[in-house]
Design a protein around this motif. Structure first.
Motif, short mmCIF file in Angstrom:
data_model
loop_
_atom_site.label_atom_id
_atom_site.label_comp_id
_atom_site.label_asym_id
_atom_site.label_seq_id
_atom_site.Cartn_x
_atom_site.Cartn_y
_atom_site.Cartn_z
N LEU A 173 0.83 -1.21 0.00
CA LEU A 173 0.00 0.00 0.00
C LEU A 173 0.86 1.25 0.00
O LEU A 173 0.45 2.30 -0.53
N ASP A 174 2.04 1.15 0.58
CA ASP A 174 2.91 2.33 0.69
C ASP A 174 3.25 2.93 -0.67
O ASP A 174 3.59 4.12 -0.75
N ALA A 175 3.16 2.13 -1.73
CA ALA A 175 3.49 2.65 -3.07
C ALA A 175 2.53 3.74 -3.50
O ALA A 175 2.85 4.54 -4.39
N TYR A 176 1.35 3.82 -2.88
CA TYR A 176 0.33 4.78 -3.29
C TYR A 176 0.25 6.00 -2.37
O TYR A 176 -0.63 6.85 -2.56
N SER A 177 1.11 6.09 -1.38
CA SER A 177 1.00 7.20 -0.43
C SER A 177 2.35 7.79 -0.08
O SER A 177 3.38 7.12 -0.21
N ARG A 178 2.32 9.02 0.37
CA ARG A 178 3.57 9.68 0.76
C ARG A 178 4.14 9.04 2.01
O ARG A 178 5.35 8.88 2.16
N ASP A 179 3.26 8.67 2.94
CA ASP A 179 3.68 8.12 4.23
C ASP A 179 3.31 6.65 4.33
O ASP A 179 2.43 6.15 3.61
N ALA A 180 3.93 5.96 5.25
CA ALA A 180 3.68 4.53 5.44
C ALA A 180 2.30 4.30 6.07
O ALA A 180 1.84 5.09 6.90
N TRP A 181 1.66 3.22 5.67
CA TRP A 181 0.37 2.84 6.24
C TRP A 181 0.60 2.20 7.61
O TRP A 181 1.64 1.60 7.86
N LYS A 202 6.90 15.83 -6.29
CA LYS A 202 7.08 15.94 -4.85
C LYS A 202 7.07 14.57 -4.17
O LYS A 202 7.34 14.48 -2.97
N ALA A 203 6.72 13.54 -4.92
CA ALA A 203 6.67 12.19 -4.36
C ALA A 203 7.25 11.22 -5.38
O ALA A 203 6.54 10.40 -5.95
N PRO A 204 8.56 11.33 -5.66
CA PRO A 204 9.17 10.47 -6.67
C PRO A 204 9.07 8.99 -6.29
O PRO A 204 9.19 8.63 -5.12
N GLY A 205 8.84 8.18 -7.31
CA GLY A 205 8.77 6.74 -7.09
C GLY A 205 7.43 6.23 -6.62
O GLY A 205 7.25 5.01 -6.46
N LYS A 206 6.47 7.12 -6.40
CA LYS A 206 5.15 6.70 -5.94
C LYS A 206 4.19 6.49 -7.11
O LYS A 206 4.39 7.05 -8.20
N LYS A 207 3.16 5.70 -6.89
CA LYS A 207 2.14 5.45 -7.91
C LYS A 207 1.02 6.47 -7.72
O LYS A 207 0.47 6.62 -6.63
N TRP A 208 0.68 7.14 -8.82
CA TRP A 208 -0.41 8.11 -8.79
C TRP A 208 -1.64 7.47 -9.40
O TRP A 208 -1.58 6.80 -10.44
N LEU A 209 -2.78 7.66 -8.76
CA LEU A 209 -3.99 6.93 -9.12
C LEU A 209 -4.35 7.10 -10.59
O LEU A 209 -4.58 6.12 -11.31
N MET A 210 -4.43 8.32 -11.07
CA MET A 210 -4.91 8.55 -12.43
C MET A 210 -3.90 8.11 -13.49
O MET A 210 -4.23 8.06 -14.68
N ASP A 211 -2.69 7.78 -13.07
CA ASP A 211 -1.69 7.28 -14.03
C ASP A 211 -1.76 5.76 -14.20
O ASP A 211 -1.06 5.20 -15.05
N GLN A 212 -2.60 5.09 -13.41
CA GLN A 212 -2.68 3.64 -13.48
C GLN A 212 -3.51 3.19 -14.69
O GLN A 212 -4.42 3.89 -15.13
N PRO A 213 -3.23 2.01 -15.25
CA PRO A 213 -3.92 1.56 -16.45
C PRO A 213 -5.39 1.26 -16.20
O PRO A 213 -5.80 0.99 -15.06
N ALA A 214 -6.18 1.31 -17.25
CA ALA A 214 -7.61 1.01 -17.18
C ALA A 214 -7.97 0.00 -18.27
O ALA A 214 -7.61 0.19 -19.44
N SER A 215 -8.66 -1.05 -17.88
CA SER A 215 -9.10 -2.04 -18.86
C SER A 215 -10.21 -2.89 -18.26
O SER A 215 -10.31 -3.06 -17.04
N VAL A 216 -11.08 -3.39 -19.12
CA VAL A 216 -12.11 -4.36 -18.75
C VAL A 216 -11.95 -5.52 -19.72
O VAL A 216 -12.12 -5.36 -20.94
N THR A 217 -11.60 -6.68 -19.21
CA THR A 217 -11.29 -7.83 -20.06
C THR A 217 -12.04 -9.07 -19.58
O THR A 217 -12.43 -9.15 -18.40
#
Length: 440
Positions: free
Chosen positions: A56-64, A207-222
């Motif tokens: 989960l930490d990949a999606y946030s600035r601070d640790a969960w 400001k948060a290098p190396g983190k995953k940003w929500l809107m940058d994640q892929p979208a698909s329905v398969t």
């Protein structure tokens, strides 16, 4: 202050007084003998996130925050809350005339749980509160076969079924998986601001290098693969899961400084939970998907009601002598059964159509006097967020939240939206999976 099951017995005599103030829809026409059977489809209690904090930490600035149990496990606090709900069910249905207020009623109960730790322990917790002085047998449903009420293995699903599920979901979102996120960009942006501790509209990935940003994640329905019917990837899915994880922190009773790192108030958290409801509406309540998931459960539920009304049915759940059948599963079962029957509800706090931890869809079978006419009445019940967080006992000042449910194509305008059993059977039959389409 949290209390034990033993301590709750001290105040059980007070329950009779506050039950008289309980919402009218729940006791209307509940004269002794009128209520024949109750089926409670409950979600498990408070659990830890199913994803490990390090991921989960990949999606946030601070640790969960860390949890006291492994990922996806029921917490001790969650089990205590299930005991509180179990005690409420006992008191409520004793007042309704279905059960005695005291004494062992194990023979009148059937309890079935999914085979995961959080559902099995939730069942034990609920029975601790419901009948603390009498052991109740808890049946564990297998993952496959005729008794697999909660787990869904689509490994034998045909390519046609998978393609139909994909088309049904895409047909709800304009044929473009990216639109799930675009249509909810405002809410997702609010979630991002909490995750990265930045002002909405001013979040900067630099400001948060190396983190995953929500809107940058892929979208698909398969079409799904293996035992999955459908595969969905979307920023909305990710935001939905993260919103529920923050909700779990709150209802677990973590200090507010640890709940979303102290960046949300309870009302804001309820607002963000709309992400979870919106995603569930698309991914689970879409009719074709809902039928695939909940069709078997709906058949078993109907068979159980019909057997209680006098018709023997091998698909009925529990003992023929049961007065209450408890089914301990997941939000998936509640969402898909609701999608199958087009059921909706609102509680005093957001979001719409919640499937809260410990919350339940309840179906009551009622008989009209000495006649052979039976009605089905449905409602949704859940502890509030603060009741969950603080382990509050349920009393006149703090009753559970309840929403009576109108069953489309079935309910009448009578109090409680009673639905004749025969019409309920027709409603379910018409909603069940049709024969698999022929490949053109």
């Amino acid at each position: 202050m949290k209390t034990t099951v033993r301590e709750r017995n001290i105040w059980s005599l007070l329950v009779w007084a506050w039950l008289l103030a309980f919402p009218a829809h729940a006791t209307e026409n509940a004269a002794p003998g009128a209520l024949r059977l109750v089926i409670v489809l409950s979600r498990h209690g408070v659990r830890s996130p199913t994803t490990a904090p390090a991921r989960l930490d990949a999606y946030s600035r601070d640790a969960w925050p860390a949890w006291p149990v492994p990922p996806g496990y029921l917490t001790p606090h969650g089990k205590q809350l299930m005991a509180i709900m179990g005690h409420w069910y006992r008191a409520h249905y004793a007042q309704a005339g279905l059960l005695p207020a005291d004494g062992c009623v194990a023979s009148a109960l059937s309890v079935v749980a999914d085979d995961e730790q959080r559902t099995i322990e939730s069942a034990h917790g609920m029975m601790d509160g419901f009948d603390p002085h009498c052991p109740v047998t808890i049946q564990v449903a297998p993952r496959k076969g005729a008794d697999a009420l909660f787990a869904h293995d689509f490994s034998s699903a045909s390519a046609i079924s998978r393609d139909q599920a994909q088309a049904a979901v895409l047909g709800r979102i304009g044929g473009d998986a990216a639109r799930m996120a675009l249509a909810n960009a405002g809410l997702i942006e609010q979630m991002e601001s909490v995750l990265m501790d930045c002002a909405p509209g001013h979040c900067d990935a630099s400001k948060a290098p190396g983190k995953k940003w929500l809107m940058d994640q892929p979208a698909s329905v398969t079409p799904g693969q293996g035992d999955e019917l459908l595969g969905i990837k979307s920023p909305l899915h990710n935001a939905s899961s993260l919103a529920e994880d923050m909700y779990l922190e709150y209802v677990e009773g973590m200090p507010m400084a640890k709940v979303a790192w102290g960046r949300v108030s309870p009302p804001q958290l309820g607002h963000l939970l709309a992400l979870h409801s919106i995603y569930a509406d698309t991914s689970l309540r879409t009719p074709i998907v809902a039928r695939a998931y909940a069709g078997h459960l709906a058949q078993r539920l109907l068979a159980t009601l019909q057997e209680a009304a006098g018709s023997k049915d091998q698909q009925a759940m529990g003992s023929p002598k049961a007065k209450i059948v408890f089914l301990l599963g997941h939000d998936t079962q509640i969402e898909t059964l609701a999608g199958l029957l087009d059921l909706h509800w609102l509680l005093p706090e957001p979001p719409a159509d919640p499937a809260s931890v410990g919350g339940a869809l309840v179906f009551e079978l009622r008989r009209h006097g000495s006649s052979d006419r039976y009605d089905v009445r449905a409602y949704y019940v859940s502890q509030s967020m603060d009741q969950l967080r603080n382990g509050m006992e349920l009393d006149a000042a703090h009753p559970p939240q309840i929403a009576p449910i109108f069953i489309p194509g079935c309910s009448t305008s009578a109090p409680g939206y009673d639905c004749p059993l025969g019409r309920f059977a027709t409603t379910i039959t018409q909603a069940l999976p049709a024969a698999e389409p022929v490949q053109q």
